[in-house]
Design a protein around this motif. Structure first.
Motif, mmCIF file in Angstrom:
data_model
loop_
_atom_site.group_PDB
_atom_site.id
_atom_site.type_symbol
_atom_site.label_atom_id
_atom_site.label_comp_id
_atom_site.label_asym_id
_atom_site.label_seq_id
_atom_site.Cartn_x
_atom_site.Cartn_y
_atom_site.Cartn_z
ATOM 1 N N UNK A 203 0.813 -1.221 0.000
ATOM 2 C CA UNK A 203 0.000 0.000 0.000
ATOM 3 C C UNK A 203 0.848 1.274 0.000
ATOM 4 N N UNK A 204 1.992 1.235 0.700
ATOM 5 C CA UNK A 204 2.859 2.408 0.730
ATOM 6 C C UNK A 204 3.457 2.677 -0.650
ATOM 7 N N UNK A 212 3.277 10.538 -7.022
ATOM 8 C CA UNK A 212 4.282 10.979 -7.985
ATOM 9 C C UNK A 212 3.804 10.889 -9.432
ATOM 10 N N UNK A 213 2.583 10.370 -9.637
ATOM 11 C CA UNK A 213 2.066 10.192 -10.989
ATOM 12 C C UNK A 213 1.160 11.354 -11.382
ATOM 13 N N UNK A 223 -2.757 17.724 -2.037
ATOM 14 C CA UNK A 223 -1.376 18.136 -2.305
ATOM 15 C C UNK A 223 -0.702 18.587 -1.013
ATOM 16 N N UNK A 224 -1.456 19.330 -0.192
ATOM 17 C CA UNK A 224 -0.886 19.815 1.067
ATOM 18 C C UNK A 224 -0.760 18.688 2.091
ATOM 19 N N UNK A 229 7.583 15.857 -2.013
ATOM 20 C CA UNK A 229 8.914 15.563 -1.480
ATOM 21 C C UNK A 229 8.881 14.361 -0.543
ATOM 22 N N UNK A 230 7.833 14.275 0.275
ATOM 23 C CA UNK A 230 7.692 13.134 1.189
ATOM 24 C C UNK A 230 7.501 11.849 0.405
ATOM 25 N N UNK A 231 6.704 11.898 -0.662
ATOM 26 C CA UNK A 231 6.472 10.707 -1.486
ATOM 27 C C UNK A 231 7.768 10.227 -2.114
#
Length: 311
Positions: A203-204, A212-213, A223-224, A229-231
């Motif tokens: 799932x992660x 990222x897609x 988005x917030x 960046x975290x992804x």
């Protein structure tokens, strides 16, 4: 400009090779230390008592199904097939080399789409399609897992799984394998590992991949809530986890009764003959052929069926 990009790509690959060499060296040294410590602890009275109390297996419920069904065998192949190509395309994307071609969605085929056509490299296009097929395979796996009662084999139902998993890890580390019969029940370390792969890592990987897609909204609360960046920070380590899991999984299969394990996984048979090995060998050939064929000329022809390809 092209020369600069080629230089940067060459430097990136050199850095990766250097990192692999250092990682391998550290891994080998760490492995030797772990083996020595595990064997030392097993000789202690406390270690012997711990393994006797927690042998590494939690008995399954009486109603738990026995054996591995046929659908799990083909699921095993499909997951390996898609993950192999996903990892390959993932590394191609991280190399930052200029793609050999670019795909653009043909809006005449998707008239209801409000977004402007997005141009993406052919490797990214292939990566996203592989992700989608892997997700569909995973969804069917989870549905069948709960529909057939096989979920009990990988979902812990007793907290005793924790000390038993530690015991199994200790036995593996000492190079004296724990007694097991995976046709009936996985040992506790296997159970936790499979649970992590199916219900945490997968799932992660899906969530970070979606972020990222192009499927993720360009603006708004999503988005917030989940920054890009975290992804990116999470997506690559998850891929490394899958690589590490696959490596350990293959090593243990080949060193703990390869013929029986391959029969169980690929031929749905709890025997020691060579049928499972034959099926496994055929699956490896299919993956090698797919690896060889997945080159830009073929990818461009396939991508052209759903959009415009340039380059």
């Amino acid at each position: 400009m092209t020369s600069t990009k080629s230089t940067r790509a060459a430097e990136w690959w050199r850095a990766q090779r250097k990192r692999v060499l250092w990682t391998t060296f550290i891994a080998v040294v760490s492995l030797v230390v772990v083996v020595l410590l595990a064997r030392w602890f097993r000789e202690l009275p406390a270690g012997q008592s711990f393994i006797e109390t927690y042998p590494g297996i939690v008995p399954p419920p009486e109603w738990a199904p026995t054996g591995i069904p046929a659908w799990l065998a083909w699921q095993h192949f499909l997951n390996a097939f898609f993950l192999l190509l996903i990892v390959r395309t993932g590394y191609q994307l991280r190399s930052k080399k200029r793609p050999p071609g670019f795909w653009t969605r043909d809006n005449t085929r998707w008239p209801r789409t409000k977004r402007s056509p997005r141009r993406m490299g052919i490797f990214l296009w292939f990566h996203l399609w592989l992700d989608a097929l892997w997700v569909l395979t995973g969804l069917s796996y989870v549905v069948l897992l709960f529909a057939t009662g096989q979920w009990v084999r990988i979902v812990p139902t007793d907290w005793a799984v924790v000390p038993n998993a530690i015991s199994a890890a200790l036995q593996y580390a000492s190079l004296e394998w724990p007694t097991e019969n995976s046709w009936v029940v996985y040992n506790s370390l296997q159970q936790l590992a499979y649970f992590t792969v199916v219900f945490i890592a997968s799932p992660l990987a899906i969530l970070t991949g979606l972020r990222l897609s192009s499927a993720w909204p360009l603006e708004g609360p999503l988005v917030r809530a989940f920054p890009e960046k975290l992804a990116k920070t999470l997506h690559y380590p998850v891929m490394l986890f899958f690589i590490a899991f696959t490596f350990v999984h293959v090593v243990l299969v080949l060193t703990t009764g390869a013929l029986r394990k391959l029969n169980q996984m690929y031929a749905v048979r709890d025997t020691d003959d060579w049928i499972g090995f034959g099926v496994f060998a055929a699956s490896v050939i299919v993956m090698v052929v797919a690896w060889v064929l997945a080159k830009p000329p073929l990818l461009k022809r396939i991508a052209a069926s759903s959009g415009r390809v340039q380059g």
